[in-house]
Design a protein around this motif. Structure first.
Motif, PDB file in Angstrom:
ATOM      1  N   TYR A 190     134.003  78.030  47.748  1.00  0.00           N
ATOM      2  CA  TYR A 190     133.878  76.939  46.725  1.00  0.00           C
ATOM      3  C   TYR A 190     132.618  76.175  46.597  1.00  0.00           C
ATOM      4  O   TYR A 190     131.573  76.251  47.462  1.00  0.00           O
ATOM      5  N   ASP A 194     132.628  71.105  44.844  1.00  0.00           N
ATOM      6  CA  ASP A 194     134.080  71.160  44.586  1.00  0.00           C
ATOM      7  C   ASP A 194     134.924  70.160  45.825  1.00  0.00           C
ATOM      8  O   ASP A 194     134.627  70.703  46.991  1.00  0.00           O
ATOM      9  N   ASP A 280     138.976  72.907  42.438  1.00  0.00           N
ATOM     10  CA  ASP A 280     139.502  74.155  42.588  1.00  0.00           C
ATOM     11  C   ASP A 280     138.711  74.834  41.151  1.00  0.00           C
ATOM     12  O   ASP A 280     139.452  75.460  40.608  1.00  0.00           O
TER      13      ASP A 280
END
Length: 357
Positions: A190, A194, A280
């Motif tokens: 990620y 995030d 996400d």
């Protein structure tokens, strides 16, 4: 905001920190993610829900969804904009501060450094309603109470003794934490900004004290409950503002109060700070550390926020023969829940405005 303790014996070792920080890149390991299929289903369900495509989404948008019952001049002339500082004398502040042991997000110094500046800023407002469990504490909690009371005009501050065990959102917070724990993807898959990455790191580094993260989450998702209680108990209040308790302890916030004082606000929107985070991969629109606006709009936002949270918690996915949440693997918090609500409800979206940095 929540108060952590100093590192305990159960804190992760340096080796654990290094192991997590050097997890392999997602591009190489993606086909082997144990939760990959599940996370894709969760993303599809989440997208369907927040775009209003799901027949079970609990929203009915109407132009009359938010109406004012107040006859004050502030509400009758809702389009008029004035500097924020001109609303101080008829705005009440709501905030919360809890002494959570093993807090995986912040060190004690973060809160102790910020309390004095924040309390001094609060003195400009009509009244401060302070939910806390540190009034009768010892050790670090006692230091926190001393720091608060030293900078507070106690005639203006209504300290509301509140225990973590009394928060009605605790079981919901526990579910949110369990969803995050179910994610098996490497942290480094990620982006740095995030929330999945940040929350996964906190959960994995504190596996032996996961109750601490549940405590933190329960406070975060209880913010709107605290605001609603103050609104209910003070029916003559026109405006309410939420500020995280030690907000001004952050280096980038030290000069914000002067900037905020001259920001233009009106009587029909809730004003919030713009977020630089994603969830996400999806942009988070607002931060929940600063929120200010008229009580009648807050009441509608609060009702819809918890309606959305209840809806999320009620969803199940039985596509693989096992009943589980389609959100399993997603690391939610109050800002991601609000983001989902905003994408589902054009009415709520219309009543929130960017306050600036």
């Amino acid at each position: 905001q929540v108060l952590p303790s100093l590192q305990s014996a159960s804190s992760p070792s340096v080796a654990t920190w290094i192991a997590i920080a050097t997890e392999p890149d997602a591009e190489n390991d993606a086909p082997n993610f144990k939760g990959w299929r599940g996370i894709n289903r969760a993303k599809e369900t989440y997208s369907a829900g927040i775009e209003g495509k799901s027949s079970t989404a609990p929203y009915t948008d109407t132009k009359a969804a938010i109406t004012s019952t107040s006859t004050t001049a502030q509400h009758s002339d809702g389009n008029k904009t004035i500097p924020f500082q001109e609303t101080f004398n008829h705005t009440v502040v709501v905030t919360a501060f809890f002494g959570i042991i093993d807090n995986p997000k912040h060190s004690p110094s973060h809160f102790l450094q910020g309390l004095g500046l924040t309390m001094e800023f609060f003195q400009q407002f009509q009244q401060v309603h302070y939910f806390t469990d540190v009034m009768n504490g010892t050790g670090t909690s006692r230091d926190s109470w001393n720091a608060m009371s030293a900078h507070a005009n106690l005639e203006k501050v209504n300290f509301i003794p509140t225990s973590l065990n009394s928060l009605q959102r605790y079981s919901q917070a526990d579910t949110l934490v369990k969803w995050c724990q179910a994610q098996t993807a490497p942290i480094l898959s990620y982006a740095k900004n995030d929330k999945q990455r940040k929350h996964l790191r906190r959960v994995r580094l504190n596996q032996t004290v996961t109750h601490a993260w549940t405590n933190v989450m329960s406070v975060w998702i209880s913010k709107f409950d605290f605001i609603q209680r103050v609104i209910d108990e003070n029916p003559n209040v026109e405006r309410v503002a939420w500020f995280d308790a030690a907000l001004l302890g952050r280096k980038d916030m030290a000069n914000c109060t002067l900037k905020w004082s001259n920001r233009m606000v009106d009587a029909k929107h809730i004003w919030m700070r713009k977020s630089g985070m994603v969830f996400d991969g999806t942009q988070i629109q607002y931060m929940a550390g600063v929120m200010l606006g008229p009580t009648h709009v807050f009441a509608e936002l609060i009702a819809q926020f918890y309606k959305h949270l209840d809806w999320m918690l009620s969803q199940t996915d039985e596509s693989d023969g096992n009943s589980k949440s389609p959100y399993e693997g997603l690391c939610h918090d109050e800002e991601t829940i609000l983001t989902g609500l905003l994408k589902s409800s054009s009415t709520i979206r219309k009543y929130l405005q960017d306050f600036g940095d």
